[in-house]
Design a protein around this motif. Structure first.
Motif, PDB file in Angstrom:
ATOM      1  N   GLY A  83     -48.332 -34.797   4.423  1.00 32.92           N
ATOM      2  CA  GLY A  83     -49.786 -34.808   4.703  1.00 32.92           C
ATOM      3  C   GLY A  83     -50.786 -35.629   3.713  1.00 32.92           C
ATOM      4  O   GLY A  83     -51.379 -36.301   4.317  1.00 32.92           O
ATOM      5  N   PRO A  84     -50.598 -35.412   2.557  1.00 33.05           N
ATOM      6  CA  PRO A  84     -51.387 -36.340   1.560  1.00 33.05           C
ATOM      7  C   PRO A  84     -51.487 -37.913   2.087  1.00 33.05           C
ATOM      8  O   PRO A  84     -52.441 -38.363   1.934  1.00 33.05           O
ATOM      9  N   SER A  85     -49.984 -38.308   2.203  1.00 36.80           N
ATOM     10  CA  SER A  85     -49.980 -39.589   2.687  1.00 36.80           C
ATOM     11  C   SER A  85     -50.711 -39.982   3.860  1.00 36.80           C
ATOM     12  O   SER A  85     -51.192 -41.018   3.851  1.00 36.80           O
ATOM     13  N   ALA A  86     -50.726 -39.170   4.670  1.00 33.87           N
ATOM     14  CA  ALA A  86     -51.021 -39.515   6.190  1.00 33.87           C
ATOM     15  C   ALA A  86     -52.789 -39.512   5.969  1.00 33.87           C
ATOM     16  O   ALA A  86     -53.310 -40.571   6.459  1.00 33.87           O
ATOM     17  N   ILE A  87     -53.401 -38.556   5.079  1.00 35.21           N
ATOM     18  CA  ILE A  87     -54.674 -38.679   4.859  1.00 35.21           C
ATOM     19  C   ILE A  87     -55.271 -39.980   4.365  1.00 35.21           C
ATOM     20  O   ILE A  87     -55.952 -40.594   4.542  1.00 35.21           O
ATOM     21  N   GLU A  88     -54.505 -40.526   3.166  1.00 35.12           N
ATOM     22  CA  GLU A  88     -54.671 -41.688   2.700  1.00 35.12           C
ATOM     23  C   GLU A  88     -54.589 -42.870   3.619  1.00 35.12           C
ATOM     24  O   GLU A  88     -55.519 -43.767   3.667  1.00 35.12           O
ATOM     25  N   LEU A  89     -53.841 -42.856   4.479  1.00 35.04           N
ATOM     26  CA  LEU A  89     -53.510 -43.835   5.424  1.00 35.04           C
ATOM     27  C   LEU A  89     -54.759 -43.804   6.452  1.00 35.04           C
ATOM     28  O   LEU A  89     -55.377 -45.098   6.924  1.00 35.04           O
ATOM     29  N   ALA A  90     -55.309 -42.577   6.769  1.00 38.81           N
ATOM     30  CA  ALA A  90     -56.364 -42.538   7.888  1.00 38.81           C
ATOM     31  C   ALA A  90     -57.838 -42.852   7.082  1.00 38.81           C
ATOM     32  O   ALA A  90     -58.585 -43.356   7.677  1.00 38.81           O
ATOM     33  N   LYS A  91     -57.740 -42.528   5.807  1.00 38.59           N
ATOM     34  CA  LYS A  91     -58.931 -43.046   5.062  1.00 38.59           C
ATOM     35  C   LYS A  91     -59.213 -44.827   5.091  1.00 38.59           C
ATOM     36  O   LYS A  91     -60.354 -45.351   4.952  1.00 38.59           O
ATOM     37  N   ASN A  92     -58.075 -45.518   5.160  1.00 36.64           N
ATOM     38  CA  ASN A  92     -57.941 -46.999   5.010  1.00 36.64           C
ATOM     39  C   ASN A  92     -57.869 -47.583   6.467  1.00 36.64           C
ATOM     40  O   ASN A  92     -57.828 -48.803   6.412  1.00 36.64           O
ATOM     41  N   HIS A  93     -57.371 -46.888   7.351  1.00 32.91           N
ATOM     42  CA  HIS A  93     -57.176 -47.577   8.730  1.00 32.91           C
ATOM     43  C   HIS A  93     -57.839 -46.647   9.784  1.00 32.91           C
ATOM     44  O   HIS A  93     -58.170 -45.389   9.811  1.00 32.91           O
ATOM     45  N   ARG A  94     -58.133 -47.494  11.026  1.00 25.67           N
ATOM     46  CA  ARG A  94     -58.998 -46.761  11.799  1.00 25.67           C
ATOM     47  C   ARG A  94     -57.575 -46.303  12.993  1.00 25.67           C
ATOM     48  O   ARG A  94     -56.641 -46.943  13.653  1.00 25.67           O
ATOM     49  N   ILE A  95     -57.276 -44.842  12.985  1.00 24.73           N
ATOM     50  CA  ILE A  95     -56.265 -44.212  13.812  1.00 24.73           C
ATOM     51  C   ILE A  95     -56.827 -44.041  15.070  1.00 24.73           C
ATOM     52  O   ILE A  95     -58.000 -43.281  15.212  1.00 24.73           O
ATOM     53  N   ASP A  96     -56.100 -44.414  16.222  1.00 21.21           N
ATOM     54  CA  ASP A  96     -56.279 -44.043  17.496  1.00 21.21           C
ATOM     55  C   ASP A  96     -55.589 -42.703  17.999  1.00 21.21           C
ATOM     56  O   ASP A  96     -56.253 -41.757  18.578  1.00 21.21           O
ATOM     57  N   VAL A  97     -54.245 -42.619  17.666  1.00 19.24           N
ATOM     58  CA  VAL A  97     -53.485 -41.397  18.221  1.00 19.24           C
ATOM     59  C   VAL A  97     -52.563 -41.148  16.625  1.00 19.24           C
ATOM     60  O   VAL A  97     -51.979 -41.994  16.125  1.00 19.24           O
ATOM     61  N   ALA A  98     -52.402 -39.736  16.422  1.00 18.48           N
ATOM     62  CA  ALA A  98     -51.481 -39.345  15.649  1.00 18.48           C
ATOM     63  C   ALA A  98     -50.511 -38.456  16.157  1.00 18.48           C
ATOM     64  O   ALA A  98     -50.723 -37.661  17.029  1.00 18.48           O
ATOM     65  N   VAL A  99     -49.237 -38.622  15.770  1.00 17.25           N
ATOM     66  CA  VAL A  99     -48.128 -37.862  16.372  1.00 17.25           C
ATOM     67  C   VAL A  99     -47.734 -36.867  15.050  1.00 17.25           C
ATOM     68  O   VAL A  99     -47.367 -37.529  13.957  1.00 17.25           O
ATOM     69  N   LEU A 100     -48.014 -35.542  15.159  1.00 12.47           N
ATOM     70  CA  LEU A 100     -47.764 -34.818  13.614  1.00 12.47           C
ATOM     71  C   LEU A 100     -46.712 -33.591  13.931  1.00 12.47           C
ATOM     72  O   LEU A 100     -46.675 -33.100  14.923  1.00 12.47           O
ATOM     73  N   ASP A 101     -45.827 -33.600  13.029  1.00 14.63           N
ATOM     74  CA  ASP A 101     -45.061 -32.781  12.798  1.00 14.63           C
ATOM     75  C   ASP A 101     -45.669 -31.412  12.326  1.00 14.63           C
ATOM     76  O   ASP A 101     -46.229 -31.526  11.258  1.00 14.63           O
ATOM     77  N   ILE A 102     -45.578 -30.273  13.032  1.00 14.34           N
ATOM     78  CA  ILE A 102     -46.240 -29.232  12.516  1.00 14.34           C
ATOM     79  C   ILE A 102     -45.671 -28.578  11.497  1.00 14.34           C
ATOM     80  O   ILE A 102     -46.308 -28.347  10.387  1.00 14.34           O
ATOM     81  N   ARG A 103     -44.388 -28.380  11.140  1.00 10.78           N
ATOM     82  CA  ARG A 103     -43.736 -27.566   9.943  1.00 10.78           C
ATOM     83  C   ARG A 103     -43.190 -28.776   9.105  1.00 10.78           C
ATOM     84  O   ARG A 103     -42.133 -29.502   9.252  1.00 10.78           O
ATOM     85  N   MET A 104     -44.037 -28.937   7.873  1.00 11.53           N
ATOM     86  CA  MET A 104     -43.506 -29.875   6.927  1.00 11.53           C
ATOM     87  C   MET A 104     -43.879 -29.078   5.685  1.00 11.53           C
ATOM     88  O   MET A 104     -44.867 -28.156   5.502  1.00 11.53           O
ATOM     89  N   ALA A 105     -43.123 -29.672   4.631  1.00 18.12           N
ATOM     90  CA  ALA A 105     -43.341 -29.203   3.155  1.00 18.12           C
ATOM     91  C   ALA A 105     -44.804 -29.292   2.662  1.00 18.12           C
ATOM     92  O   ALA A 105     -45.191 -30.401   2.840  1.00 18.12           O
TER      93      ALA A 105
END
Length: 435
Positions: free
Chosen positions: A56-78
């Motif tokens: 999750g933290p890595s995904a948030i950092e990517l979203a801060k620096n890129h314009r995201i159109d669609v995200a595919v997210l696994d619900i159950r992650m550590a």
């Protein structure tokens, strides 16, 4: 010659990856398992620029620096779950569309995903055609959402422009009435001058020599004519000073002069014929730093509202009071009987002038009070009101850094009180309103 590698970005917590110009939409894949991440990269590599994150933290950092159109997210992650990641992504960009996937489907996770407006919900292991349809549907939904937002913004802009145009038209119309009163005010002295000249002509005719009673009459009438000419000059100077003033000028106007002009404007108005209108001048005149026509229009709109509050005979009173201390704004609370407007921009510096317009009409119902300053809101028939009167009052008061308090009790009438910064009392060379 080796083929160029596809654009794939993986973030592992180091420095943020650089922005890369692209015309393709961007897909963010977040999964703590490498297998699903690589599978989705292969499936969508030709149609999307792909960003991948293993937590999750890595995904948030990517979203801060890129314009995201669609995200595919696994619900159950550590650590941070996919639901938490989606919530953070929505905070960064509410327009991001999301497809949720999980191998452990529960009613609660579905409910949470729907609450966060996830576009689709897919079980692992996923079918490629199903995943393609879900991601393409999410992208189409984002595109349509963007069009809706753009059209909504354009509509709001058009509505705002229309509102401003109608307000300007109403201001011009009312000011036309104010400036028409110049003719009315000057017409009185001119009528007197004309009558005095006729008397002189009738008395002396074509005589070449004037003496005795005729001479005294001519002298008296000439003195009267001189006074009326002086009145005409004073009236024209007063109104011309209003016309020349701009909002940014260091202007000031004497309040009793404005109350006198307001009285002349309303003296022949149909709304005052069947009602009692009382205008009380200040015992000690003060000046306020605003345009004279603006102050007349503020008082005129409030007075017309009061006169039109009921078709029954009633009383409207206008009076002023000087406050030598700033207002205790905490005493003004909005409720079913009260509204205090422009609190934040109000120049609450003493001395302050309070101008009140009070009527003993039916009062304002509690459900109407919160709406009275809204554009186009009116309780009058459409043929009798534009719904812009109080909106214009508020606009002019904001320009003058003033405030307005409305207090009303059903069956007991209404009081609108305007607060404006005032200059200390001084000698007033202008018109004095007779009490």
């Amino acid at each position: 010659m080796p083929l160029p590698l596809p654009l794939v970005t993986t973030y592992s917590g180091d420095a943020p990856p650089p922005q890369q110009p692209t015309s393709k939409p961007t897909l963010l894949v977040v999964d703590d398992e490498e297998g699903p991440r690589m599978s989705l990269k292969v499936v969508f590599n030709d149609d999307f620029n792909i960003l991948m994150a293993e937590d999750g933290p890595s995904a948030i950092e990517l979203a801060k620096n890129h314009r995201i159109d669609v995200a595919v997210l696994d619900i159950r992650m550590a650590g941070m779950s996919g639901i938490e990641v989606l919530e953070r992504l929505r905070y960064l960009d509410p327009s991001i569309e999301a497809v949720m996937m999980t191998a452990f489907e529960t009613t609660e996770t579905i409910r949470q995903a729907l609450r966060l407006r996830a576009c689709d919900y897919i079980n692992k292991p996923f079918d490629i055609s199903t995943m393609r349809a879900a991601v393409n549907g999410a992208l189409e939904r984002r595109s349509l959402g963007g069009e809706v937002r753009t059209n909504s913004e354009k509509l709001l802009k058009l509505q705002d422009d229309l509102q401003q145009l109608r307000m300007e038209e109403e201001i011009v119309r009312t000011r036309g009435e104010i400036y028409a009163s110049i003719i009315h005010d000057i017409n009185g002295p001119l009528t007197i001058i004309s009558g005095l000249l006729q008397i002189i002509n009738q008395r002396i005719g074509d005589v070449s020599h004037v003496e005795g009673e005729d001479l005294e009459l001519v002298k008296d009438r000439l003195k009267r004519i001189t006074r009326q000419v002086t009145n005409c000059i004073e009236i024209s100077r007063r109104y011309l000073s209003f016309l020349r003033q701009n909002p940014n000028d260091n202007v000031r106007v004497w309040v009793n002069q404005i109350l006198g002009d307001l009285g002349e404007l309303l003296r022949v108005h149909p709304g005052t014929r069947n009602n009692q209108l009382l205008i009380h001048p200040l015992p000690d005149d003060v000046a306020v730093p605003t345009n004279g026509t603006d102050l007349i229009q503020i008082l005129l709109n409030l007075t017309m509202n009061a006169l039109q509050s009921t078709p029954q005979h009633h009383r409207v009173e206008i009076r002023g009071q000087l406050h030598h201390q700033p207002l205790e704004l905490g005493m003004f609370t909005d409720g079913p009987e009260d509204r205090f407007v422009n609190r934040e921009a109000f120049n609450n510096t003493a001395p302050l002038l309070a101008l009140s317009v009070q009527d003993n009409g039916p009062g304002i119902p509690a459900d109407v009070m919160p709406k009275i300053f809204e554009p186009y809101f009116t309780t009058q028939p459409k043929s009798q009101g534009t719904g812009l009167g109080l909106c214009i009052v508020l606009r002019l008061l904001k320009e003058a850094r003033g405030a307005i308090h409305a207090h009303s009790k059903p069956g007991q009438g209404t009081v609108f009180t305007v607060y404006l910064p005032a200059h200390p009392p001084g000698q007033n060379p202008a018109f004095k309103l007779d009490n």
